[in-house]
Every structure is written in structure tokens, then in C-alpha cells.
Write an enzyme that holds these catalytic residues in place. Structure first.
Site, short mmCIF file in Angstrom:
data_model
loop_
_atom_site.label_atom_id
_atom_site.label_comp_id
_atom_site.label_asym_id
_atom_site.label_seq_id
_atom_site.Cartn_x
_atom_site.Cartn_y
_atom_site.Cartn_z
N TRP A 349 0.84 -1.21 0.00
CA TRP A 349 0.00 0.00 0.00
C TRP A 349 0.87 1.25 0.00
CZ3 TRP A 349 -2.22 2.66 4.87
CH2 TRP A 349 -1.33 2.59 5.92
N ASP A 350 2.15 1.05 0.29
CA ASP A 350 3.11 2.17 0.28
C ASP A 350 2.97 2.98 -1.01
OD1 ASP A 350 3.85 0.04 1.97
OD2 ASP A 350 5.93 0.70 2.06
N GLU A 491 0.30 -2.72 12.29
CA GLU A 491 0.57 -4.16 12.25
C GLU A 491 0.90 -4.77 13.61
OE1 GLU A 491 3.38 -4.86 9.08
OE2 GLU A 491 1.82 -4.63 7.56
N LYS A 604 2.24 0.23 16.19
CA LYS A 604 3.49 0.26 15.43
C LYS A 604 3.56 1.57 14.62
CE LYS A 604 5.76 -2.44 11.75
NZ LYS A 604 5.60 -3.56 10.80
N GLN A 605 2.39 1.99 14.12
CA GLN A 605 2.38 3.09 13.13
C GLN A 605 1.01 3.74 13.09
OE1 GLN A 605 2.55 -0.56 10.42
NE2 GLN A 605 2.30 1.13 8.97
C1 BGC Z 1 4.64 -1.64 7.60
C2 BGC Z 1 3.66 -1.64 6.44
C3 BGC Z 1 4.40 -1.37 5.16
C4 BGC Z 1 5.55 -2.34 4.99
C5 BGC Z 1 6.37 -2.06 3.76
C6 BGC Z 1 5.75 -2.63 7.32
O1 BGC Z 1 6.69 -2.59 8.35
O2 BGC Z 1 4.00 -1.98 8.81
O3 BGC Z 1 2.67 -0.66 6.65
O4 BGC Z 1 3.53 -1.47 4.09
O5 BGC Z 1 6.39 -2.28 6.10
O6 BGC Z 1 6.93 -0.80 3.82
#
Ligand code: BGC
Length: 763
Positions: A349-350, A491, A604-605
Site C-alpha cells: 500500500w506504500d 501491524e 506500530k504506526q
Molecule cells: C509496515 C507496512 C508497510 C511495509 C512495507 C511494514 O513494516 O508496517 O505498513 O507497508 O512495512 O513498507
């Protein structure tokens, strides 16, 4: 000692000392490339801890049944071993003086220079230069300039090394090896499962004090290696130059797909000859000019403020050009770009949420290709939906080649309690990717005004994904439709129900499909008929209406905090101080396993915050503020995608100092002094995030409900911010100071309506 920022004013990021333990940092952050190929900036000579890497976009291969498809690390072309009077040139031994390694991001040139005294006392001044051409997508050129204090005999050993692997997985079968005219070295490899042919050619030019040295090559062929040896007698004070011209072509390249490997071998050989004729200086200068043309003149970005802030913006643009395969719509951007093996070259999704805005606003043609890729990978999305018992298009969390479907690895890392590998649930249940893709397509079409895209791909993508969502909803005892057992953007929370981001975005996706259903039915009957036949729109429409009216959309609590999922707010709070102050990400995973983390109010984010960012108008300022404060306290920013969203929202909330602090942190993810974080490759999305902090956050740009808004709020540290954006084909130049903003329509062929600081203006 480490990174050197003293030349950033000249667009140069440097390293001021050689440390054989931290090679990965500059290999990745100083990598070179052009979207077709990416080259880690490993040194010419070999070191124990090096990770050489060259990746050609889209050339995925699956090593065996137990592994997922990944971007193979191709044979190395850049190594050059030097022996001076029998001693190997290596900075591991001897004495080092005046060392620097630097990347000029304006021209895309890598340079390293050092004065080295060998263990036996031979002194050499060495300079290494390298480019990957932005003009000739297959070309790599190197130049090594040496001068010595004594008369010496120099031996050069250089060629192509096919023993390179992806951390042990060898993706290639050995193929043709060949010397032509005792000068041109060629090596053919074929990927073991996908059968992609790689042709690499390299050749050397030696010069002594400017005159070509016709030294005959000793030629060698070994298992997976082809190389040449040259010997030259150099007098003290003479300048000895070794140029190496290399290229790579593959049978996956769009323009060579229908050619057989022998034809490609010939093309590669001829290209090498042409490059030699051009010479290093011409190749370097034409590539530098291309950087101006394609990036710096096209999408100028300038910050009057601390030099590092402006450099961070340009550094982000540099890497966003390296990583994007704008030449081919069958490919997309990997989470580490083309700068390392991390995340296996897969697309997340980045792309849509973090990177796409930059391309849409500055290079819409490239943005269109990224979204065409999603359209072309619909077969994989259909297969995934069907496999899981759903309808429509369910996009893979991690995506590689078009028809691969889901390629997320099933395991990674170690569970600190059980000692077993940790199961990665994202490939199964991180489902928001499907609406992210739809959102990306919509965002692209609205900002660019590209209705042709909508007609050919966009409507279908949005409707097909909406069909998935309608089939994904689960009726609860409350009569509402829920989306249970998912991973949202955060995540650290697995198997949650009603993740706000997922539910709201699914709702958005179905609502958009309903809106387009009407538009097509009324205005574009042909397209309506075509899609109706393909997707069954009449039936789908009923399901969308039903889904939209009954989907459970979490509402803010009495403190105005939007619940991230159905249990986040009732999980236990622990003292997160240690992790909030951590120097390196992921500290909590060394103390708790994921199951335990799931019981804690820790993120986490950014999760809900991304929702506020995408669907800004659907939430009140109070909810955004209260939620920002609630979740930020509990967010460890253990993903590189997190800081930028927090910064943009802090800007929106008028918290300029906070926004600036977060922007600075975000911009240092790869650029900063920590030498260990980029080993597996740069953090692609974080570069999109940096651009978003600048242009969306401080620059105040947003597309809301199809309309353009510009409402800048510069941090106190900046005097002026200037950038350009392309809105529906019109290029707008924006110049913002602390108390003024000027917007000019540079294209000026149609009128642009834009809300500037709350006022509707026509440009
Ligand atoms: C993040 C995801 C991201 C992926 C790739 C993961 O650590 O939690 O949101 O898409 O890294 O960058």
C-alpha cells in the site's frame, strides 16, 4: 565520524570515514539507478560485510516452492580488484588518509576518493566515479583514476561475477559466457523459474596520462565468472585511468520481449561499444542533464530554511526517481525501491498512500503507469478473492509480477517466547490494501483529470474492488455489517474486528462505486454496458447500497477518540517510555511477542490517522485532535510510514513546531546518522512521506472531494517554500512565505479553481 552533511548545499551527501562494519548504509542510501535498474553502491574492491546488489525492475523469480517470488540479485558488474606491486588494494589494511565517499544527487554521480598507503608502504591517490545513466536505461559507467608516489606494477582484475545470490538463494542458471575481441565480456543468466534471460556485457578502457593503453587482457572463465586481467607499469606521478562500461538487458524488457537471447546479446554488445565511444564524461554529463530535465526542472522544490531540510526534500525526490519503473506499466515500486533485497522487491500500500501523490502531482504519466499496473494485476486479485470465498478483486497485500497474486511470505523474524518463526498475517488478513488501490486510482484520475484512464481502467478498478467489499461484510447480531479478523494499517494488532481504517475505506470504496454507477449509466452508456456485462453491475449495485447502509462505522467515544478497532481502547496500558525513547525501531518486539503486544494499547504506526489524512472532511477537528493525542502517545513509529502522517496531521492541526519536529525525524530515516537502518534497502514510502510533509503538510496542498486546496503554514524555521504541482494538466507554481502565498498557473491553457487560504480563486 560517519555521514557528512557539510556539502549538502552542493547537493552532496558524503561519508567521511571508512568503516568495514557499516557498509550497508552507503550501499543503500547512495545507491544509483533509473527505475529500470537499481545498483547498490558497493565498492569496487570486496569486503567481508558488503552486500552487492543490482536489480532490474519486474524480473521476479521464485527460488523454490518454500519461498515467495522475489526480485533476483543479478550478476555483479562493478567489482574491480586492484593489486599494487602484488598487494591487494583494500582499506581493511594499510593507512587511509583524506577518505570521502559521496553522492551528488543533482547529477546522480557517486564518487569516492582516498589516499592509501599499502602495508608495504606503496602510496596511491585513488578516485572512483560511477553513474547509472538516466538517459540510457541499461548503462552503467565507472572510472577509476590512480596515481602513485613510486613506480609500481598494477594488476587489474575485473569482469562479471555471477556467484551473487539473494542471501543464499541463487536465482539464475548459468548461461553463455563469452569474450569478444579479447575485450568485451558477456555473460548470460536465466532465472530458474520465471525463465527470464539476463544479458550483461562489460568492457574496460585503460589510459595512461590520457593516452589509451593497449594492454592485452588475460582472459578468464570460471564457474559463474568471466573476467579479464590487465597489467600496467606505472611510473611515479603518472595518472592511470581504468574505465569500465557495462550494461544489462533482459528478455522481460518490453522492447526486447520478442527477440531471442542471441539478438539481445548482440544489442548488448553493440550498446557497450557505443557507450565506450561516448566515453565516461559524455555519459555522465548527458545523464546529469537528464536529471535536470526529468526531475529538478520539472518538479522544483525549494526551501529557504535550514539547508538540511531542502536537501531532505531533494534526497526524497532523488530516490523516488530511482525506484520508479516509469518505463513499464507491468511493474511497480518495491518497498525498498531497487536498493536492496528487503521486502523482496514487493509492492505494498506504500505505493498508493505514500508515494503516488508525489508522482500524480509532478509526473502524472508515471503515476498512471503505477495504477495501470494494478489494473493489469486484476487476475491475481480475482484469484485471491475466489480462493478466500469472496467475489470481485481482493488485491494482494504484497504484489510482484502481474499474475502472481498474493506473495507475502508466511513467516519472518523470531517469536521471542517460543523461538519459532513468526507467522505473517498480512498476506491473509491485511485487507485494506484493496480500498487503498481503489483510492489511488480515484486520486490519480481526479488530480490529473485523466478521464481516459477512468474509462479504460479506473471505473472498473473501483467497481471490482467494491464488489469484493460487499462480499466481505459479515452480518452481526446487531444487524450491522462488520469486517472481522483483520490487520489494519497498525501491524501490532492482528485479528481485530472493525478496524476503523478498514471499515471506513471499504465504505468509501462502495460509495464511490455507487456514485460511478450513476455517472456511467447516465453519461457513458457504452462503458456501463461493458462493465455491466463483465462485473454484473445491477446486482453489484444492490449489494453496495445494502453494504453502505449497514456497514458498521466506528464512532468517536465521549472523549472524541475514534476507536481504532473493537478492543484497542480496552486493552491494557503499559509504560511505553523505554520504547518511545528507543534509538532504533522495534524495541518492544524484543521484550514481548506479538500475541502479548496485541493485548497492549500500543501501535506500530499511524492507523486512524491515515484515515483522517485520506478522508479529511469526514471527521471533525476535535476528533482528529483528540485521536492524534491519544494514539501518538501509544505509537512507537516502528514503521517508517508513521512519522510523516503524524507530521502532516500536526500541520493540519496548526501544531507547527510538532509538525516540524516530526518532519525532521521522518527525513532522517535513511539520511540520518544511524548506520544500520538501511542495510536491506532504503525506505521507499518514507520518501513519499517526506514530500507529503513538505507539500501536503507545510505547503497545505490537498485534494478534497475532487477540489484543490492550498493552505500553507510554514514552520518557524523556514522563510519560504516554493514548489510546483500539476493539477488537471496545468502546472501551478506555489510560493509560500510565513504570511503570504502566491500561486501562478504556469501552463495557463485552462482555468484552475483553487481554494487558497479559504478563498476560492480562479487562475
Ligand atoms: C509496515 C507496512 C508497510 C511495509 C512495507 C511494514 O513494516 O508496517 O505498513 O507497508 O512495512 O513498507
Amino acid at each position: 565520524m560517519g555521514m557528512d552533511y557539510s556539502k549538502i548545499i552542493d547537493w552532496i551527501i558524503a561519508e567521511d570515514s571508512f568503516n568495514p562494519e557499516t557498509l550497508g548504509k552507503c550501499e543503500a542510501v547512495m545507491s544509483l539507478g533509473n527505475g529500470y535498474l537499481g545498483l547498490r553502491s558497493a565498492t569496487e574492491e570486496h569486503y567481508l560485510n558488503e552486500t552487492r546488489g543490482m536489480f532490474v525492475a519486474g524480473t521476479f523469480n521464485k527460488f523454490d516452492e518454500n519461498e515467495v517470488t522475489e526480485l533476483p540479485n543479478a550478476a555483479d558488474l562493478i567489482a574491480v580488484d586492484l593489486f599494487i606491486d602484488g598487494e591487494r588494494f583494500s582499506l581493511d589494511s594499510g593507512e587511509i588518509k583524506n577518505y570521502t565517499r559521496q553522492l551528488n544527487i543533482k547529477t546522480g554521480t557517486l564518487m569516492r576518493s582516498v589516499q592509501w598507503t599499502s602495508p608495504k608502504g606503496k602510496q596511491v591517490d585513488a578516485k572512483f566515479e560511477r553513474i547509472v545513466s538516466l538517459k540510457r536505461l541499461h548503462t552503467i559507467a565507472q572510472r577509476i583514476t590512480l596515481s602513485f608516489a613510486d613506480d609500481v606494477i598494477v594488476k587489474v582484475r575485473s569482469g562479471i561475477d555471477g556467484t551473487i545470490t539473494n542471501t543464499g538463494s541463487q536465482h539464475f542458471s548459468d548461461g553463455d559466457k563469452r569474450f569478444y575481441e579479447k575485450k568485451y565480456i558477456q555473460y548470460v543468466q536465466t532465472t530458474t523459474q520465471s525463465g527470464i534471460g539476463f544479458v550483461e556485457t562489460t568492457a574496460h578502457e585503460l589510459k595512461l596520462d590520457g593516452s589509451t593503453l593497449e594492454a592485452a587482457a588475460e582472459i578468464f572463465m570460471d564457474r559463474r565468472k568471466v573476467y579479464a586481467g590487465y597489467t600496467a607499469e606505472i611510473k611515479a606521478g603518472q595518472t592511470f585511468v581504468i574505465e569500465k562500461y557495462s550494461n544489462v538487458y533482459t528478455t522481460r524488457d518490453k522492447e526486447y520481449m520478442d527477440k531471442d537471447i542471441h539478438e539481445i546479446q548482440e544489442i548488448s554488445l553493440n550498446a557497450c561499444k557505443t557507450d565506450i565511444q561516448a566515453g565516461y564524461d559524455v555519459l555522465a554529463s548527458e545523464s546529469g542533464a537528464q536529471w535536470d530535465k526529468e526531475v529538478w526542472d520539472k518538479a522544483p522544490l525549494s526551501i529557504e530554511g535550514p539547508a538540511i531540510d531542502g536537501f531532505a526534500g531533494h534526497f526524497a525526490q532523488y530516490h523516488m526517481r530511482l525506484m520508479v519503473p516509469g518505463h513499464d506499466n507491468r511493474m511497480n515500486i518495491g518497498a525498498k525501491g531497487l536498493s536492496g533485497e528487503g521486502y523482496k522487491g514487493h509492492t505494498f500500500w506504500d505505493t498508493e498512500i505514500f508515494l503516488l501523490p508525489y508522482y500524480i502531482f509532478t509526473a502524472p504519466d508515471t503515476a498512471r503507469k503505477l495504477e495501470e499496473y494494478r489494473y493489469l494485476s486484476l487476475p491475481g486479485a480475482h484469484a485471491k478473492a475466489a480462493h478466500n470465498g469472496y467475489k470481485g478483486a481482493m488485491f494482494p497485500w504484497e504484489s510482484a509480477w502481474l499474475d502472481d497474486g498474493e506473495v507475502t511470505p508466511e513467516y519472518c523474524d523470531v517469536d521471542i517466547l517460543t523461538g519459532k518463526p513468526v507467522k505473517v498475517w498480512s498476506g491473509f488478513i491485511e485487507q485494506h490494501i484493496t480500498s487503498d488501490v481503489a483510492f489511488g486510482a480515484w486520486q490519480y484520475a481526479v488530480i490529473s483529470g485523466d478521464m481516459d484512464f477512468m474509462d479504460k481502467y479506473g471505473y472498473e478498478l473501483i467497481m471490482d474492488t467494491a464488489i469484493f467489499w460487499a462480499s466481505r461484510l459479515e452480518e452481526g447480531e446487531d444487524g450491522k455489517y462488520h469486517i472481522n479478523d483483520v490487520v489494519g494499517p497498525d501491524e501490532y494488532r492482528e485479528h481485530v474486528n472493525d478496524n476503523a481504517f478498514t471499515n471506513y475505506m471499504a465504505h468509501w470504496n462502495m460509495k464511490k462505486a455507487i456514485e460511478y454507477y450513476h455517472i456511467l449509466k447516465e453519461n457513458k452508456p457504452d462503458i456501463f454496458a461493458k462493465l455491466n456485462k463483465k462485473l454484473g453491475l445491477e446486482e453489484a449495485y444492490k449489494a453496495w447500497e445494502d453494504g453502505c447502509s449497514k456497514i458498521f462505522l466506528p464512532v468517536p467515544n465521549d472523549k472524541n477518540v475514534l476507536p481504532q478497532d473493537d478492543c484497542y481502547l480496552s486493552c491494557k496500558d503499559i509504560d511505553l517510555d523505554k520504547y518511545k525513547k528507543q534509538e532504533h525501531v522495534g524495541g518492544i518486539t524484543r521484550d514481548y511477542n506479538l500475541e502479548q503486544i496485541n493485548q497492549i494499547q500500543v501501535s506500530k504506526q499511524a492507523d486512524c490517522l491515515v484515515l483522517f489524512f485520506l478522508l479529511e472532511n469526514e471527521f471533525s477537528q476535535e476528533v482528529k485532535k483528540a485521536s492524534w493525542e491519544y494514539y501518538e502517545k501509544r505509537t512507537l513509529h516502528d514503521s517508517s510510514l508513521s512519522l510523516s502522517t503524524h507530521s502532516v496531521l500536526a500541520s493540519d492541526m496548526g501544531e507547527k513546531a510538532l509538525a516540524y519536529d516530526l518532519f525532521q525525524k521522518a527525513s532522517m530515516i535513511d539520511l540520518g546518522t544511524f548506520m544500520g537502518s538501511s542495510n536491506a534497502g532504503i525506505h521507499a514510502a518514507s520518501f513519499g512521506g517526506v514530500w507529503e510533509c513538505v507539500v501536503y503538510g507545510f505547503g497545505g496542498v490537498r485534494m478534497l472531494d475532487g477540489k484543490l486546496r492550498i493552505c500553507p503554514a510554514l514552520p518557524d524555521e523556514w522563510e519560504k517554500l516554493s514548489y510546483t504541482i500539476i493539477w488537471k494538466g496545468q502546472k501551478l507554481a506555489v510560493e509560500a512565505t510565513k504570511d503570504d502565498v502566491k500561486v501562478q498557473n504556469l501552463t495557463g491553457t485552462t482555468e484552475v479553481e483553487v481554494e487558497i487560504n479559504g478563498e476560492i480563486c480562479k487562475l
